[in-house]
Design a protein around this motif. Structure first.
Motif, PDB file in Angstrom:
ATOM      1  N   ALA A  51      -5.083  11.926 -13.465  1.00 33.92           N
ATOM      2  CA  ALA A  51      -5.979  12.555 -12.483  1.00 33.92           C
ATOM      3  C   ALA A  51      -5.271  12.861 -11.169  1.00 33.92           C
ATOM      4  N   ILE A  52      -4.180  12.151 -10.889  1.00 30.10           N
ATOM      5  CA  ILE A  52      -3.466  12.367  -9.623  1.00 30.10           C
ATOM      6  C   ILE A  52      -2.043  12.853  -9.863  1.00 30.10           C
ATOM      7  N   GLY A  68       0.780  -1.234   0.000  1.00 36.42           N
ATOM      8  CA  GLY A  68       0.000   0.000   0.000  1.00 36.42           C
ATOM      9  C   GLY A  68       0.803   1.271   0.000  1.00 36.42           C
ATOM     10  N   ALA A  69       2.152   1.166   0.052  1.00 43.66           N
ATOM     11  CA  ALA A  69       2.973   2.378   0.113  1.00 43.66           C
ATOM     12  C   ALA A  69       2.896   3.199  -1.169  1.00 43.66           C
ATOM     13  N   LEU A  70       2.535   2.567  -2.280  1.00 45.33           N
ATOM     14  CA  LEU A  70       2.468   3.278  -3.559  1.00 45.33           C
ATOM     15  C   LEU A  70       1.040   3.665  -3.937  1.00 45.33           C
ATOM     16  N   ASP A  71       0.093   3.477  -3.025  1.00 44.16           N
ATOM     17  CA  ASP A  71      -1.287   3.865  -3.316  1.00 44.16           C
ATOM     18  C   ASP A  71      -1.363   5.371  -3.572  1.00 44.16           C
ATOM     19  N   GLY A  72      -2.025   5.758  -4.647  1.00 43.30           N
ATOM     20  CA  GLY A  72      -2.159   7.167  -4.967  1.00 43.30           C
ATOM     21  C   GLY A  72      -0.918   7.797  -5.557  1.00 43.30           C
ATOM     22  N   TYR A  73       0.078   6.973  -5.886  1.00 46.14           N
ATOM     23  CA  TYR A  73       1.328   7.491  -6.456  1.00 46.14           C
ATOM     24  C   TYR A  73       1.213   7.415  -7.974  1.00 46.14           C
ATOM     25  N   PRO A 107       1.000  19.972 -13.968  1.00 44.43           N
ATOM     26  CA  PRO A 107       0.248  20.055 -15.220  1.00 44.43           C
ATOM     27  C   PRO A 107       0.986  19.408 -16.394  1.00 44.43           C
ATOM     28  N   ALA A 108       2.314  19.557 -16.423  1.00 43.16           N
ATOM     29  CA  ALA A 108       3.087  18.974 -17.520  1.00 43.16           C
ATOM     30  C   ALA A 108       2.977  17.451 -17.514  1.00 43.16           C
ATOM     31  N   GLU A 109       3.077  16.857 -16.330  1.00 40.24           N
ATOM     32  CA  GLU A 109       2.944  15.403 -16.231  1.00 40.24           C
ATOM     33  C   GLU A 109       1.536  14.966 -16.607  1.00 40.24           C
ATOM     34  N   ARG A 110       0.530  15.708 -16.143  1.00 41.42           N
ATOM     35  CA  ARG A 110      -0.854  15.364 -16.464  1.00 41.42           C
ATOM     36  C   ARG A 110      -1.088  15.371 -17.967  1.00 41.42           C
ATOM     37  N   ASP A 111      -0.595  16.408 -18.636  1.00 44.40           N
ATOM     38  CA  ASP A 111      -0.801  16.504 -20.078  1.00 44.40           C
ATOM     39  C   ASP A 111      -0.116  15.357 -20.817  1.00 44.40           C
ATOM     40  N   ALA A 112       1.095  14.998 -20.371  1.00 49.17           N
ATOM     41  CA  ALA A 112       1.824  13.904 -21.010  1.00 49.17           C
ATOM     42  C   ALA A 112       1.082  12.577 -20.846  1.00 49.17           C
ATOM     43  N   ARG A 126      -6.966  -1.296 -21.177  1.00 53.49           N
ATOM     44  CA  ARG A 126      -6.597  -1.155 -19.770  1.00 53.49           C
ATOM     45  C   ARG A 126      -5.516  -0.094 -19.600  1.00 53.49           C
ATOM     46  N   ALA A 127      -4.571  -0.055 -20.537  1.00 55.27           N
ATOM     47  CA  ALA A 127      -3.501   0.943 -20.470  1.00 55.27           C
ATOM     48  C   ALA A 127      -4.077   2.353 -20.544  1.00 55.27           C
ATOM     49  N   ALA A 128      -5.035   2.581 -21.454  1.00 49.96           N
ATOM     50  CA  ALA A 128      -5.630   3.908 -21.598  1.00 49.96           C
ATOM     51  C   ALA A 128      -6.316   4.327 -20.304  1.00 49.96           C
ATOM     52  N   ALA A 129      -7.052   3.409 -19.692  1.00 48.68           N
ATOM     53  CA  ALA A 129      -7.738   3.728 -18.438  1.00 48.68           C
ATOM     54  C   ALA A 129      -6.734   4.069 -17.333  1.00 48.68           C
ATOM     55  N   LEU A 130      -5.639   3.329 -17.279  1.00 47.71           N
ATOM     56  CA  LEU A 130      -4.631   3.582 -16.252  1.00 47.71           C
ATOM     57  C   LEU A 130      -3.903   4.899 -16.495  1.00 47.71           C
ATOM     58  N   PHE A 131      -3.619   5.238 -17.745  1.00 48.69           N
ATOM     59  CA  PHE A 131      -2.987   6.521 -18.023  1.00 48.69           C
ATOM     60  C   PHE A 131      -3.891   7.675 -17.585  1.00 48.69           C
ATOM     61  N   ARG A 132      -5.208   7.534 -17.817  1.00 49.79           N
ATOM     62  CA  ARG A 132      -6.140   8.577 -17.374  1.00 49.79           C
ATOM     63  C   ARG A 132      -6.184   8.643 -15.841  1.00 49.79           C
ATOM     64  N   GLU A 133      -6.134   7.478 -15.197  1.00 50.99           N
ATOM     65  CA  GLU A 133      -6.118   7.450 -13.736  1.00 50.99           C
ATOM     66  C   GLU A 133      -4.868   8.148 -13.199  1.00 50.99           C
TER      67      GLU A 133
END
Length: 402
Positions: free
Chosen positions: A383-384, A349-354, A388-393, A373-380
């Motif tokens: 979201a966290i 659980g140490a990487l939860d939300g990372y 902004p640069a990381e989110r856009d990538a 599944r990859a697309a869903a995980l990239f969107r997930e």
């Protein structure tokens, strides 16, 4: 050299020496910083018309010392301190600049004392040793200038009240304290290297690592101490060498395989490889070897990177190292191997939300052919994301999978 350039050089080279010498003489951190800053301001005002002195550092030291004497005299501070300050004049001033490097080491080890919170150590290092304005430090830590001023004041007060010695530790104590100092420089560099960080902080971390590498052998010539300093500097240089290539012309973050390698600083890479040659397998040396494997024009040696992460994880079994180890094995031995190690890394659980853990799984799912599944995980992960640069990538990666 023009006056402005000479002041910039003087600030980088002489500032920590001046602050360190005045702290040693007066015990007053704020006075030392204020007088050093006033000396730099005086240089900017006078040197354009009078010319740059033959020894700019000595001029700055003398000016700062004289200002300190004026302040102490007005405050009616005891004569002994005035006498101590008075020796920093004439030829003695030049000797203080050239012959007593311990003042800078004292500053480094005092600012990085483990009795202070890590954030305070980083901030105090930036303010006292690097001369970074408090407002700039506050912006980097996402707090107001007033809040950062209070934090710095509390840190200096703790140094005084707790009796934290203003000295470089000796013998076994130096070996015990050095990893903490290097850890502060690592955090400082990371703060400047992150996509939305302050690049100047990375520059300061490199400068301070160079300073440590130069001065430490005079205090303790043990090669095992100097080797990790050299390894940390090599790691910084490898990472920093790619700065100009990390973003596209329109500001998008680029992965390593997308970067224009002609933009890399190949002189820095060459220096880093020279530093790394012959070093052992300490934690920073292993990280530098990983960075070296990436800093090549040829194919990335993922099996070597995986081996380095295996050794790192054996000595430091942290969640982040476990994550990076899984990624390395995913490239070296296939996504299935990486996903297995990633599942083990996330089990506690140490990487939860990372976001990087989610993005790592997304990338491995993509390479395994599970694009939905990859697309869903990239969107997930987007979201966290931390910036902004990381989110856009990450959103761009998600669109590519659809």
């Amino acid at each position: 050299m023009d006056a402005a350039s000479a002041v910039v050089t003087g600030a980088a080279e002489a500032y920590p020496r001046i602050v360190g010498a005045l702290i040693r003489m007066t015990g007053d951190w704020d006075l030392a910083e204020d007088c050093a800053q006033e000396a730099l301001a005086a240089a900017l005002q006078r040197w354009p018309s009078s010319g740059v002195p033959d020894n700019p550092g000595a001029w700055l030291m003398t000016t700062a010392r004289n200002r300190a004497i004026d302040v102490l005299r007005r405050a009616a501070v005891e004569r002994t301190k005035l006498q101590d300050l008075a020796v920093l004049s004439g030829n003695d001033t030049a000797e203080a600049l050239d012959g007593f490097p311990d003042d800078r080491l004292r500053l480094v080890f005092t600012c990085c004392h483990p009795a202070l919170p890590l954030e305070a150590r980083v901030a105090l290092t930036l303010r006292t040793i690097c001369g970074v304005p408090t407002a700039d430090i506050a912006r980097a830590f996402l707090v107001t200038e007033a809040t950062m001023t209070r934090r710095l004041t509390r840190a200096k007060t703790k140094i005084a009240q707790a009796g934290i010695p203003y000295r470089v530790p000796h013998g076994p104590a130096l070996a015990e304290r050095l990893p903490g100092v290097l850890g502060v420089l690592y955090v400082l560099f990371t703060n400047g290297y992150n996509p939305d960080g302050a690049p100047a902080f990375a520059d300061e971390a490199i400068r301070l690592a160079r300073l440590l590498r130069t001065l430490l052998p005079a205090v303790n010539p043990a090669p095992e101490l100097s080797s990790e300093v050299a390894a940390l500097l090599a790691l910084f240089l490898f990472q920093h060498s790619r700065r100009a290539a990390r973003r596209s012309p329109d500001g998008r973050l680029l992965t390593l395989d997308q970067q224009d390698r002609t933009l890399w600083d190949h002189n820095a890479i060459a220096e880093a490889r020279t530093l790394l040659d012959g070093l052992g397998d300490g934690p920073y040396a292993l990280q530098a070897r990983i960075a070296a494997a990436h800093a090549t024009d040829g194919p990335t040696d993922w099996p070597e990177i995986a081996r380095c992460y295996d050794r790192l994880w054996a000595g430091q079994p942290t969640a982040v190292i476990a994550l990076n180890r899984a990624v390395a094995h995913g490239f070296a031995h296939g996504p299935a191997a990486g996903l297995t190690l990633l599942a083990e890394a996330r089990a506690g659980g140490a990487l939860d939300g990372y976001p990087h853990a989610v993005a790592a799984e997304a990338d491995m799912r993509s390479r395994a052919g599970d694009h939905d599944r990859a697309a869903a995980l990239f969107r997930e992960a987007a979201a966290i994301a931390h910036s902004p640069a990381e989110r856009d990538a990450l959103l761009e990666r998600a669109e590519a999978e659809a």
